[in-house]
Scaffold this motif. Sequence first.
Motif, PDB file in Angstrom:
ATOM      1  N   GLN A   1       2.120   9.419  -6.124  1.00 37.61           N
ATOM      2  CA  GLN A   1       2.631  10.755  -5.805  1.00 37.61           C
ATOM      3  C   GLN A   1       3.902  11.079  -6.586  1.00 37.61           C
ATOM      4  O   GLN A   1       4.535  12.100  -6.353  1.00 37.61           O
ATOM      5  CB  GLN A   1       2.916  10.851  -4.301  1.00 37.61           C
ATOM      6  CG  GLN A   1       1.678  10.814  -3.428  1.00 37.61           C
ATOM      7  CD  GLN A   1       0.859  12.071  -3.532  1.00 37.61           C
ATOM      8  OE1 GLN A   1       1.394  13.172  -3.624  1.00 37.61           O
ATOM      9  NE2 GLN A   1      -0.463  11.931  -3.546  1.00 37.61           N
ATOM     10  N   GLY A   2       4.290  10.191  -7.495  1.00 37.04           N
ATOM     11  CA  GLY A   2       5.483  10.432  -8.300  1.00 37.04           C
ATOM     12  C   GLY A   2       6.781  10.082  -7.612  1.00 37.04           C
ATOM     13  O   GLY A   2       7.860  10.492  -8.061  1.00 37.04           O
ATOM     14  N   VAL A   3       6.707   9.327  -6.522  1.00 36.50           N
ATOM     15  CA  VAL A   3       7.911   8.898  -5.799  1.00 36.50           C
ATOM     16  C   VAL A   3       8.341   7.556  -6.375  1.00 36.50           C
ATOM     17  O   VAL A   3       7.632   6.554  -6.234  1.00 36.50           O
ATOM     18  CB  VAL A   3       7.645   8.765  -4.286  1.00 36.50           C
ATOM     19  CG1 VAL A   3       8.890   8.257  -3.576  1.00 36.50           C
ATOM     20  CG2 VAL A   3       7.199  10.100  -3.713  1.00 36.50           C
ATOM     21  N   SER A   4       9.493   7.531  -7.040  1.00 31.24           N
ATOM     22  CA  SER A   4       9.897   6.335  -7.764  1.00 31.24           C
ATOM     23  C   SER A   4      11.174   5.692  -7.240  1.00 31.24           C
ATOM     24  O   SER A   4      11.667   4.734  -7.832  1.00 31.24           O
ATOM     25  CB  SER A   4      10.072   6.668  -9.252  1.00 31.24           C
ATOM     26  OG  SER A   4      11.051   7.684  -9.431  1.00 31.24           O
ATOM     27  N   VAL A   5      11.727   6.182  -6.128  1.00 33.86           N
ATOM     28  CA  VAL A   5      12.954   5.576  -5.606  1.00 33.86           C
ATOM     29  C   VAL A   5      12.651   4.193  -5.052  1.00 33.86           C
ATOM     30  O   VAL A   5      11.517   3.916  -4.631  1.00 33.86           O
ATOM     31  CB  VAL A   5      13.593   6.442  -4.500  1.00 33.86           C
ATOM     32  CG1 VAL A   5      13.959   7.819  -5.031  1.00 33.86           C
ATOM     33  CG2 VAL A   5      12.686   6.542  -3.285  1.00 33.86           C
ATOM     34  N   PRO A   6      13.637   3.279  -5.045  1.00 34.60           N
ATOM     35  CA  PRO A   6      13.412   1.959  -4.451  1.00 34.60           C
ATOM     36  C   PRO A   6      13.072   2.086  -2.966  1.00 34.60           C
ATOM     37  O   PRO A   6      13.705   2.860  -2.243  1.00 34.60           O
ATOM     38  CB  PRO A   6      14.764   1.252  -4.648  1.00 34.60           C
ATOM     39  CG  PRO A   6      15.437   2.001  -5.744  1.00 34.60           C
ATOM     40  CD  PRO A   6      14.986   3.415  -5.628  1.00 34.60           C
ATOM     41  N   ILE A   7      12.075   1.341  -2.536  1.00 31.73           N
ATOM     42  CA  ILE A   7      11.690   1.292  -1.121  1.00 31.73           C
ATOM     43  C   ILE A   7      11.964  -0.129  -0.650  1.00 31.73           C
ATOM     44  O   ILE A   7      11.234  -1.059  -1.007  1.00 31.73           O
ATOM     45  CB  ILE A   7      10.215   1.685  -0.927  1.00 31.73           C
ATOM     46  CG1 ILE A   7       9.969   3.108  -1.442  1.00 31.73           C
ATOM     47  CG2 ILE A   7       9.824   1.581   0.550  1.00 31.73           C
ATOM     48  CD1 ILE A   7       8.520   3.556  -1.380  1.00 31.73           C
ATOM     49  N   ILE A   8      13.028  -0.291   0.122  1.00 34.98           N
ATOM     50  CA  ILE A   8      13.499  -1.612   0.525  1.00 34.98           C
ATOM     51  C   ILE A   8      12.798  -2.029   1.817  1.00 34.98           C
ATOM     52  O   ILE A   8      12.864  -1.303   2.820  1.00 34.98           O
ATOM     53  CB  ILE A   8      15.025  -1.624   0.766  1.00 34.98           C
ATOM     54  CG1 ILE A   8      15.764  -0.917  -0.379  1.00 34.98           C
ATOM     55  CG2 ILE A   8      15.525  -3.047   0.958  1.00 34.98           C
ATOM     56  CD1 ILE A   8      15.606  -1.568  -1.717  1.00 34.98           C
ATOM     57  N   PRO A   9      12.143  -3.181   1.843  1.00 44.66           N
ATOM     58  CA  PRO A   9      11.507  -3.635   3.087  1.00 44.66           C
ATOM     59  C   PRO A   9      12.554  -3.950   4.162  1.00 44.66           C
ATOM     60  O   PRO A   9      13.544  -4.625   3.903  1.00 44.66           O
ATOM     61  CB  PRO A   9      10.767  -4.916   2.675  1.00 44.66           C
ATOM     62  CG  PRO A   9      10.696  -4.876   1.192  1.00 44.66           C
ATOM     63  CD  PRO A   9      11.901  -4.118   0.738  1.00 44.66           C
TER      64      PRO A   9
ATOM     65  N   ALA B   1       0.836  -1.205   0.000  1.00 44.89           N
ATOM     66  CA  ALA B   1       0.000   0.000   0.000  1.00 44.89           C
ATOM     67  C   ALA B   1       0.870   1.254   0.000  1.00 44.89           C
ATOM     68  O   ALA B   1       0.557   2.247  -0.682  1.00 44.89           O
ATOM     69  CB  ALA B   1      -0.935  -0.002   1.207  1.00 44.89           C
ATOM     70  N   LEU B   2       1.975   1.229   0.747  1.00 49.75           N
ATOM     71  CA  LEU B   2       2.897   2.361   0.769  1.00 49.75           C
ATOM     72  C   LEU B   2       3.516   2.577  -0.612  1.00 49.75           C
ATOM     73  O   LEU B   2       3.570   3.708  -1.110  1.00 49.75           O
ATOM     74  CB  LEU B   2       3.997   2.123   1.797  1.00 49.75           C
ATOM     75  CG  LEU B   2       5.166   3.123   1.769  1.00 49.75           C
ATOM     76  CD1 LEU B   2       4.688   4.528   2.129  1.00 49.75           C
ATOM     77  CD2 LEU B   2       6.284   2.677   2.711  1.00 49.75           C
ATOM     78  N   VAL B   3       3.975   1.500  -1.224  1.00 51.37           N
ATOM     79  CA  VAL B   3       4.590   1.608  -2.549  1.00 51.37           C
ATOM     80  C   VAL B   3       3.593   2.169  -3.550  1.00 51.37           C
ATOM     81  O   VAL B   3       3.919   3.067  -4.344  1.00 51.37           O
ATOM     82  CB  VAL B   3       5.122   0.243  -3.009  1.00 51.37           C
ATOM     83  CG1 VAL B   3       5.595   0.307  -4.467  1.00 51.37           C
ATOM     84  CG2 VAL B   3       6.268  -0.206  -2.114  1.00 51.37           C
ATOM     85  N   ASP B   4       2.368   1.668  -3.527  1.00 50.84           N
ATOM     86  CA  ASP B   4       1.338   2.157  -4.452  1.00 50.84           C
ATOM     87  C   ASP B   4       1.054   3.641  -4.231  1.00 50.84           C
ATOM     88  O   ASP B   4       0.935   4.410  -5.193  1.00 50.84           O
ATOM     89  CB  ASP B   4       0.042   1.358  -4.277  1.00 50.84           C
ATOM     90  CG  ASP B   4       0.150  -0.055  -4.807  1.00 50.84           C
ATOM     91  OD1 ASP B   4       1.095  -0.341  -5.572  1.00 50.84           O
ATOM     92  OD2 ASP B   4      -0.712  -0.891  -4.450  1.00 50.84           O
TER      93      ASP B   4
END
Length: 292
Positions: A190-198, A182-185
């Motif tokens: 919002q245009g945030v495309s950086v990798p989000i590492i769990p 849900a956070l990634v989506d």
Amino acid sequence: MTKHLQDTLSFEVFPPKTDEGMTKLKRAVSHLNKLEPLYFSCTYGAGGSTRERTFETVSWLREQGIETAPHLACIGSSKEEIRAIVDHYRDQGITRLVALRGDLPSGMGRPDRGTFRYASELVTYLRDAYGPQFHIEVAAYPEFHPQAASASADLEHFKHKVFCGADAAITQYFYNADAYFALVDACEKQGVSVPIIPGIMPISNYAQLARFSDACGAEIPRWIRRRLEAFGEDRESIRAFGHEVVLKLCERLLAGGAPGLHFYTMNQAKPILALCSDLGVVAKTTRDRPAD
């Protein structure tokens, strides 16, 4: 999956307070490093309370030729102090930083005027002062920052932090994969495309985990809490159940497109090695298995 994870695996360690703890850390790192992680991050105490131990730990990691990402917490430090610390790391050949606001140490009032208030201000300063010299990671919260006024406000703060110059984010640990996705989506919208590492926290000590979770706002789902509570002092059953819970979480995250995994090791190798083995990542050698 194996190659993908092998290329993006990372571990967090913390600076020990004793010589015995440092010996244990070195042993754990030697085993974990056989998995060929992308880097090890090293935490930084509230207000720099473990600063010297952090420097010692980071220096030892670099001496081993290990890619290291020191945490840099800005609360309670002046701009000059931050500059001196970053210059020191740069001189050690460090190219990664984890930029955080940090927490005030116990007993400290409001930080002195002139210090950074938020991680976004620290990221802005690092980019202004050092340009692209450092790969900067910041924190993300799938279940929202415990001090956030609302979910939308938390997302806006994260978006601003990224747009100030962060290259990637590492999440607080969690056990609900849906919260991560849900956070990634929401970020993508919002245009945030950086990798989000769990961020992944193994489960091996329920009392310790419950204490950490209550302090940082990470949720332990009720069904997991109840099962762990039912085991009482049966540590082997806690470890076995915890392993299966975290393994399934990791499998779902990777299958859903997570760009890697960042393990909070608590300076212990054995639980991480077991998880990575079941995920298809094995150490270069199986000699000298860890006893922790």
